[in-house]
Design a protein around this motif. Structure first.
Motif, PDB file in Angstrom:
ATOM      1  N   SER A  15       1.379  -1.091   0.118  1.00 40.47           N
ATOM      2  CA  SER A  15      -0.041  -0.340   0.000  1.00 40.47           C
ATOM      3  C   SER A  15       1.083   1.653  -0.112  1.00 40.47           C
ATOM      4  N   LYS A  16       2.068   0.916   0.340  1.00 42.96           N
ATOM      5  CA  LYS A  16       3.262   2.222   0.622  1.00 42.96           C
ATOM      6  C   LYS A  16       3.117   2.637  -0.983  1.00 42.96           C
ATOM      7  N   LYS A  17       3.512   1.605  -1.216  1.00 41.69           N
ATOM      8  CA  LYS A  17       4.220   1.673  -3.315  1.00 41.69           C
ATOM      9  C   LYS A  17       3.168   2.057  -3.804  1.00 41.69           C
ATOM     10  N   LYS A  18       1.731   1.924  -3.750  1.00 39.78           N
ATOM     11  CA  LYS A  18       1.010   2.367  -4.184  1.00 39.78           C
ATOM     12  C   LYS A  18       0.772   4.003  -4.174  1.00 39.78           C
ATOM     13  N   SER A  19       0.644   4.499  -2.692  1.00 40.78           N
ATOM     14  CA  SER A  19       0.624   5.555  -1.915  1.00 40.78           C
ATOM     15  C   SER A  19       1.452   6.593  -2.755  1.00 40.78           C
ATOM     16  N   ASP A  20       3.023   5.680  -2.974  1.00 41.60           N
ATOM     17  CA  ASP A  20       4.047   6.402  -2.820  1.00 41.60           C
ATOM     18  C   ASP A  20       3.719   6.682  -4.709  1.00 41.60           C
ATOM     19  N   LYS A  21       3.727   5.863  -5.520  1.00 44.44           N
ATOM     20  CA  LYS A  21       3.679   6.208  -6.961  1.00 44.44           C
ATOM     21  C   LYS A  21       2.267   7.478  -7.416  1.00 44.44           C
ATOM     22  N   LYS A  22       1.266   7.675  -6.378  1.00 42.33           N
ATOM     23  CA  LYS A  22       0.555   8.542  -6.381  1.00 42.33           C
ATOM     24  C   LYS A  22       0.851   9.596  -6.202  1.00 42.33           C
ATOM     25  N   LYS A  23       1.417  10.086  -5.603  1.00 44.28           N
ATOM     26  CA  LYS A  23       1.875  10.960  -5.318  1.00 44.28           C
ATOM     27  C   LYS A  23       3.157  11.504  -6.255  1.00 44.28           C
ATOM     28  N   SER A  24       3.898   9.915  -6.321  1.00 41.20           N
ATOM     29  CA  SER A  24       4.877  10.964  -7.821  1.00 41.20           C
ATOM     30  C   SER A  24       4.509  11.672  -8.781  1.00 41.20           C
ATOM     31  N   LYS A  25       2.929  11.098  -9.275  1.00 34.44           N
ATOM     32  CA  LYS A  25       1.676  11.623 -10.410  1.00 34.44           C
ATOM     33  C   LYS A  25       1.306  12.757 -10.043  1.00 34.44           C
ATOM     34  N   LYS A  26       2.655  14.141  -9.642  1.00 32.60           N
ATOM     35  CA  LYS A  26       1.917  15.062  -9.684  1.00 32.60           C
ATOM     36  C   LYS A  26       0.869  16.143 -10.826  1.00 32.60           C
TER      37      LYS A  26
END
Length: 126
Positions: A15-26
């Motif tokens: 779940s952390k990896k998924k949330s990191d991916k969402k944060k990197s897509k600004k």
């Protein structure tokens, strides 16, 4: 229980990896807007000169340009006249050398002609 802890840790990392991916897509438009806001803020911090300071600095720049142009002109004039002098000197030396060669050749011709004339006159007289 140990198995449950292991599986919950695995799920947390996923779940952390998924949330990191969402944060990197600004949103790129938000990034661009943020850039221009920071540019505007920095522009407000700049101290702008008044009209007198601008005029004074402009005159100073023009005077320095005029001085540098005069120095370059004098140097160019000196180098040009120096090159002309060297060229004239080289032409004089070439002319002098060719005149000397011509004189020597004409002297030799005269000597040869005189010798031949004398030899012919002697043979004719005999």
């Amino acid at each position: 229980m140990a198995d449950e802890k292991k599986t919950s840790k695995k799920t947390d990392t996923k779940s952390k990896k998924k949330s990191d991916k969402k944060k990197s897509k600004k949103n790129p438009f938000k990034s661009i807007a943020g850039f221009f806001k920071s540019v505007n803020n920095e522009g407000k911090k700049v101290s702008w000169p008044n009209a007198k300071e601008v005029l004074k600095n402009s005159v100073t720049v023009l005077v320095v340009i005029a001085i540098v142009a005069a120095v370059i002109y004098v140097i160019d004039l000196g180098l040009t006249s120096g090159m002309k002098g060297i060229k004239q000197l080289a032409q004089k030396e070439t002319t002098t050398a060719s005149e000397t060669t011509t004189k020597a050749t004409s002297d030799e011709t005269l000597t040869e002609n005189t010798t031949e004339d004398t030899a012919e006159a002697t043979t004719s007289a005999e």
